[in-house]
Design an enzyme around this catalytic site. Structure first.
Site, PDB file in Angstrom:
ATOM      1  N   ASP A 135       0.758  -1.236   0.000  1.00  0.00           N
ATOM      2  CA  ASP A 135       0.000   0.000   0.000  1.00  0.00           C
ATOM      3  C   ASP A 135       0.799   1.302   0.000  1.00  0.00           C
ATOM      4  O   ASP A 135       0.565   2.176  -0.808  1.00  0.00           O
ATOM      5  CB  ASP A 135      -0.904  -0.008   1.253  1.00  0.00           C
ATOM      6  CG  ASP A 135      -2.185   0.763   1.042  1.00  0.00           C
ATOM      7  OD1 ASP A 135      -2.849   0.481   0.053  1.00  0.00           O
ATOM      8  OD2 ASP A 135      -2.456   1.656   1.847  1.00  0.00           O
ATOM      9  N   CYS A 249     -20.937  -5.706  -5.578  1.00  0.00           N
ATOM     10  CA  CYS A 249     -20.302  -6.510  -6.632  1.00  0.00           C
ATOM     11  C   CYS A 249     -20.853  -7.937  -6.597  1.00  0.00           C
ATOM     12  O   CYS A 249     -20.766  -8.621  -5.575  1.00  0.00           O
ATOM     13  CB  CYS A 249     -18.787  -6.513  -6.430  1.00  0.00           C
ATOM     14  SG  CYS A 249     -17.914  -7.523  -7.635  1.00  0.00           S
TER      15      CYS A 249
HETATM   16  C1  B12 Z   1      -4.472   5.985  -3.848  1.00  0.00           C
HETATM   17  C2  B12 Z   1      -5.330   4.853  -3.336  1.00  0.00           C
HETATM   18  C3  B12 Z   1      -6.674   5.120  -3.081  1.00  0.00           C
HETATM   19  C4  B12 Z   1      -7.344   6.425  -3.499  1.00  0.00           C
HETATM   20  C5  B12 Z   1      -7.566   6.383  -5.013  1.00  0.00           C
HETATM   21  C6  B12 Z   1      -8.268   5.106  -5.487  1.00  0.00           C
HETATM   22  C7  B12 Z   1      -7.846   4.616  -6.846  1.00  0.00           C
HETATM   23  N1  B12 Z   1      -8.785   4.290  -7.682  1.00  0.00           N
HETATM   24  O1  B12 Z   1      -6.680   4.463  -7.125  1.00  0.00           O
HETATM   25  C8  B12 Z   1      -8.634   6.422  -2.627  1.00  0.00           C
HETATM   26  C9  B12 Z   1      -8.369   7.167  -1.342  1.00  0.00           C
HETATM   27  C10 B12 Z   1      -9.878   6.999  -3.284  1.00  0.00           C
HETATM   28  C11 B12 Z   1      -8.766   4.927  -2.339  1.00  0.00           C
HETATM   29  C12 B12 Z   1      -9.961   4.340  -2.007  1.00  0.00           C
HETATM   30  C13 B12 Z   1     -10.111   2.989  -1.720  1.00  0.00           C
HETATM   31  N2  B12 Z   1      -9.135   2.106  -1.588  1.00  0.00           N
HETATM   32 CO1  B12 Z   1      -7.299   2.488  -2.037  1.00  0.00          CO
HETATM   33  N3  B12 Z   1      -5.513   2.640  -2.562  1.00  0.00           N
HETATM   34  C14 B12 Z   1      -4.781   3.570  -3.125  1.00  0.00           C
HETATM   35  C15 B12 Z   1      -3.338   3.110  -3.406  1.00  0.00           C
HETATM   36  C16 B12 Z   1      -2.446   3.597  -2.253  1.00  0.00           C
HETATM   37  C17 B12 Z   1      -2.745   3.538  -4.749  1.00  0.00           C
HETATM   38  C18 B12 Z   1      -3.673   3.254  -5.936  1.00  0.00           C
HETATM   39  C19 B12 Z   1      -3.209   3.920  -7.192  1.00  0.00           C
HETATM   40  O2  B12 Z   1      -2.075   3.797  -7.600  1.00  0.00           O
HETATM   41  N4  B12 Z   1      -4.094   4.677  -7.828  1.00  0.00           N
HETATM   42  C20 B12 Z   1      -3.800   5.414  -9.028  1.00  0.00           C
HETATM   43  C21 B12 Z   1      -4.838   5.110 -10.069  1.00  0.00           C
HETATM   44  C22 B12 Z   1      -4.612   5.974 -11.298  1.00  0.00           C
HETATM   45  O3  B12 Z   1      -4.637   3.763 -10.382  1.00  0.00           O
HETATM   46  P1  B12 Z   1      -5.788   2.766 -10.785  1.00  0.00           P
HETATM   47  O4  B12 Z   1      -6.970   2.888  -9.897  1.00  0.00           O
HETATM   48  O5  B12 Z   1      -5.203   1.401 -10.951  1.00  0.00           O
HETATM   49  O6  B12 Z   1      -6.128   3.407 -12.183  1.00  0.00           O
HETATM   50  C23 B12 Z   1      -6.474   2.689 -13.300  1.00  0.00           C
HETATM   51  C24 B12 Z   1      -7.591   3.399 -14.064  1.00  0.00           C
HETATM   52  O7  B12 Z   1      -7.745   4.723 -13.598  1.00  0.00           O
HETATM   53  C25 B12 Z   1      -7.124   3.295 -15.451  1.00  0.00           C
HETATM   54  N5  B12 Z   1      -7.065   4.556 -16.174  1.00  0.00           N
HETATM   55  C26 B12 Z   1      -6.393   5.660 -15.893  1.00  0.00           C
HETATM   56  N6  B12 Z   1      -6.598   6.580 -16.812  1.00  0.00           N
HETATM   57  C27 B12 Z   1      -7.412   6.044 -17.710  1.00  0.00           C
HETATM   58  C28 B12 Z   1      -7.908   6.585 -18.851  1.00  0.00           C
HETATM   59  C29 B12 Z   1      -8.719   5.782 -19.609  1.00  0.00           C
HETATM   60  C30 B12 Z   1      -9.283   6.360 -20.833  1.00  0.00           C
HETATM   61  C31 B12 Z   1      -9.013   4.450 -19.201  1.00  0.00           C
HETATM   62  C32 B12 Z   1      -9.857   3.590 -19.989  1.00  0.00           C
HETATM   63  C33 B12 Z   1      -8.511   3.939 -18.027  1.00  0.00           C
HETATM   64  C34 B12 Z   1      -7.700   4.760 -17.305  1.00  0.00           C
HETATM   65  O8  B12 Z   1      -5.804   2.768 -15.493  1.00  0.00           O
HETATM   66  C35 B12 Z   1      -5.248   2.770 -14.225  1.00  0.00           C
HETATM   67  C36 B12 Z   1      -4.274   1.625 -14.108  1.00  0.00           C
HETATM   68  O9  B12 Z   1      -4.897   0.381 -14.120  1.00  0.00           O
HETATM   69  C37 B12 Z   1      -3.530   1.543  -3.373  1.00  0.00           C
HETATM   70  C38 B12 Z   1      -2.312   0.738  -2.900  1.00  0.00           C
HETATM   71  C39 B12 Z   1      -1.312   0.577  -4.001  1.00  0.00           C
HETATM   72  N7  B12 Z   1      -0.075   0.910  -3.710  1.00  0.00           N
HETATM   73  O10 B12 Z   1      -1.650   0.192  -5.109  1.00  0.00           O
HETATM   74  C40 B12 Z   1      -4.739   1.369  -2.445  1.00  0.00           C
HETATM   75  C41 B12 Z   1      -5.790   0.268  -2.792  1.00  0.00           C
HETATM   76  C42 B12 Z   1      -6.084   0.395  -4.259  1.00  0.00           C
HETATM   77  N8  B12 Z   1      -6.970   0.646  -2.046  1.00  0.00           N
HETATM   78  C43 B12 Z   1      -7.602  -0.330  -1.595  1.00  0.00           C
HETATM   79  C44 B12 Z   1      -8.855  -0.227  -0.939  1.00  0.00           C
HETATM   80  C45 B12 Z   1      -9.327  -1.444  -0.158  1.00  0.00           C
HETATM   81  C46 B12 Z   1      -9.600   0.944  -1.046  1.00  0.00           C
HETATM   82  C47 B12 Z   1     -11.081   1.148  -0.637  1.00  0.00           C
HETATM   83  C48 B12 Z   1     -11.970  -0.054  -0.909  1.00  0.00           C
HETATM   84  C49 B12 Z   1     -11.124   1.543   0.858  1.00  0.00           C
HETATM   85  C50 B12 Z   1     -12.505   1.897   1.385  1.00  0.00           C
HETATM   86  N9  B12 Z   1     -13.391   0.940   1.631  1.00  0.00           N
HETATM   87  O11 B12 Z   1     -12.787   3.035   1.631  1.00  0.00           O
HETATM   88  C51 B12 Z   1     -11.455   2.365  -1.513  1.00  0.00           C
HETATM   89  C52 B12 Z   1     -12.024   1.928  -2.871  1.00  0.00           C
HETATM   90  C53 B12 Z   1     -12.487   3.075  -3.730  1.00  0.00           C
HETATM   91  C54 B12 Z   1     -12.369   2.740  -5.216  1.00  0.00           C
HETATM   92  N10 B12 Z   1     -13.486   2.530  -5.884  1.00  0.00           N
HETATM   93  O12 B12 Z   1     -11.240   2.685  -5.716  1.00  0.00           O
HETATM   94  C55 B12 Z   1      -6.948  -1.657  -1.938  1.00  0.00           C
HETATM   95  C56 B12 Z   1      -7.727  -2.304  -3.089  1.00  0.00           C
HETATM   96  C57 B12 Z   1      -7.659  -3.805  -3.062  1.00  0.00           C
HETATM   97  C58 B12 Z   1      -8.262  -4.361  -4.313  1.00  0.00           C
HETATM   98  N11 B12 Z   1      -8.881  -5.537  -4.182  1.00  0.00           N
HETATM   99  O13 B12 Z   1      -8.168  -3.787  -5.359  1.00  0.00           O
HETATM  100  C59 B12 Z   1      -5.472  -1.195  -2.324  1.00  0.00           C
HETATM  101  C60 B12 Z   1      -4.793  -2.008  -3.415  1.00  0.00           C
HETATM  102  C61 B12 Z   1      -4.685  -1.272  -1.009  1.00  0.00           C
HETATM  103  C62 B12 Z   1      -4.245  -2.697  -0.682  1.00  0.00           C
HETATM  104  N12 B12 Z   1      -2.959  -2.885  -0.511  1.00  0.00           N
HETATM  105  O14 B12 Z   1      -5.016  -3.614  -0.578  1.00  0.00           O
HETATM  106  N13 B12 Z   1      -7.610   4.292  -2.494  1.00  0.00           N
END
Ligand code: B12
Length: 374
Positions: A135, A249
């Site tokens: 994380d 889900c």
């Molecule tokens: C920052 C963060 C948050 C932020 C941002 C969430 C997010 N979506 O990233 C906030 C505070 C909102 C958050 C919330 C939650 N989080 Co959080 N969070 C993180 C953290 C530290 C980093 C995630 C990250 O890098 N985000 C950056 C975004 C850009 O990455 P992404 O979501 O993968 O983005 C994808 C899309 O946006 C897409 N994308 C981007 N641009 C575009 C453009 C187009 C056109 C398209 C099609 C797609 C696309 O591609 C990206 C890459 O795959 C991780 C831990 C880790 N180191 O990974 C935990 C993590 C993701 N969180 C976790 C959890 C449990 C939660 C919550 C459920 C907690 C809660 N109950 O309140 C919520 C869930 C909310 C949600 N729907 O995401 C878990 C998720 C576990 C899992 N099974 O996935 C993690 C992995 C922590 C862990 N070690 O377990 N979190």
């Protein structure tokens, strides 16, 4: 069986005995698409005031930027599926809803120890270098877990597992050992849009994309300022995190069946009374939330959330407790108390506003007395 294959079998078995429910391996460079996607998300400003995401973007986008010697990444998951429906609590406005992951002991602690043990085994057996992540490090765990076959990133962006639904904590081990990668998991949400439809704050600009600035998980935990007005009513009684998109889900049905009692929720964090929480002082807060992730946001941000919950309760019985917070030394708490009082008892609010305004030094808090909250 080659030596490497035998090592992977041993690692998998050890992971299971340590309590991990999912295990998978991906090449460290499995997701060359991530830097662009992360940069697109950052350019759109979706990270809000999580400046650390932008500051670490280069390393975060690629495990080999983070550690050039990295060859493989081992992804691990722990199922934390709840025993009961977390959404049921949202219909009990006198209680605070703490998201499921925060009702257990801090999962960083739980996972980190187990990851270190597993990484230690890998290092001993192979002589490889290892680094452990959960994380807090700049590593994109969800897309890497997808690449390692643990599941797929759902439309809510969370990793969904066929076996555990949306309830999986993730952790990772990076290593310079070349380990055989698992097959990446195909996206399997189909036409389902339940997670997008239920979001109380419309935080998904499109499927698979999250604008954290609108997400209650961000607003209630990461956001340091006042909760923006437009999100206060939708926040309801969610005082720490939000589980709505996870809880609906359809893949979760397997999670509750397969769940073992590994991550036991603390009973007193399952249905805490807002009336008790709003009276906590700093020492009480630290004691009550010892070992829980909730402790990390500190008392002021926590009281901010609790007062928003109280403002949404529709219960004028809370008024004395809210009034007691109007003189709080922290501006966040005073601001949220004003909003709650104006919602619960506008007449009383009008009565006390002149005295409070005369003593108020913070312009944002002063504005809470007059801003349109209808
Ligand atoms: C920052 C963060 C948050 C932020 C941002 C969430 C997010 N979506 O990233 C906030 C505070 C909102 C958050 C919330 C939650 N989080 Co959080 N969070 C993180 C953290 C530290 C980093 C995630 C990250 O890098 N985000 C950056 C975004 C850009 O990455 P992404 O979501 O993968 O983005 C994808 C899309 O946006 C897409 N994308 C981007 N641009 C575009 C453009 C187009 C056109 C398209 C099609 C797609 C696309 O591609 C990206 C890459 O795959 C991780 C831990 C880790 N180191 O990974 C935990 C993590 C993701 N969180 C976790 C959890 C449990 C939660 C919550 C459920 C907690 C809660 N109950 O309140 C919520 C869930 C909310 C949600 N729907 O995401 C878990 C998720 C576990 C899992 N099974 O996935 C993690 C992995 C922590 C862990 N070690 O377990 N979190």
């Amino acid at each position: 069986m080659t030596t490497t294959e035998a090592l992977v079998v041993e690692l998998k078995a050890r992971a299971t005995s340590l309590g991990f429910d999912s295990f998978g391996i991906a090449p460290a460079d499995a997701r060359p698409d991530l830097p662009d996607k992360l940069n697109a998300a950052l350019a759109a400003g979706w990270h809000g005031d999580m400046d650390w995401m932008a500051e670490t973007a280069e390393r975060r986008g690629s495990p080999t930027q983070l550690w050039p010697e990295a060859r493989s990444v081992i992804l691990l998951g722990i199922n934390y599926g709840p025993q009961s429906d977390p959404l049921a609590l949202l219909d009990e406005p006198s209680l605070g809803a703490i998201s499921v992951y925060a009702r257990n002991r801090d999962y960083h602690e739980i996972i980190k120890g187990k990851l270190k043990e597993l990484a230690g085994l890998l290092a001993r057996r192979s002589g490889a270098a290892v680094k452990v992540f959960v994380d807090t490090a700049p590593l994109m765990e969800k897309p890497l877990a997808e690449a390692a076959g643990l599941g797929w990133q759902g439309k809510h962006t969370v990793l969904v597992s066929r076996d555990f639904g949306s309830w999986l904590f993730l952790g990772a081990i990076l290593t310079d050992a070349d380990l055989p990668g698992d097959k990446p998991h195909a996206e399997s949400c189909g036409s389902c849009t339940r997670c997008l439809d239920i979001c109380p704050t419309k935080a998904f600009p499109a499927p698979f994309q999250l604008d954290a600035r609108r997400c209650l998980a961000y607003l209630s935990v990461e956001h340091k300022g006042q909760i923006p007005l437009e999100f206060r009513v939708p926040m309801g009684n969610r005082i720490y995190g939000c589980d709505d998109c996870l809880a609906v889900c359809p893949w979760n049905k397997f999670a509750s069946e397969s769940r073992e009692a590994r991550l036991q929720a603390r009973a007193d964090l399952e249905r805490p009374a807002l009336a008790d929480l709003v009276q906590l002082d700093d020492a009480g807060f630290r004691t009550f939330f010892a070992g829980s992730p909730v402790k990390r946001i500190g008392l002021s941000r926590f009281l901010r959330n609790v007062l928003i919950g109280i403002g949404n309760s529709g219960d004028a019985g809370f008024v004395p407790l809210v009034v007691a917070r109007l003189g709080d030394e922290n501006a966040l708490v005073r601001g949220a108390a004003i909003w709650a009082l104006r919602r619960l008892d506008p007449a009383r609010a009008a009565e006390v506003s002149t005295t409070c305004l005369a003593a108020e030094t913070d312009p944002d808090v002063a504005e809470e007395w007059t801003v349109d909250i209808a």
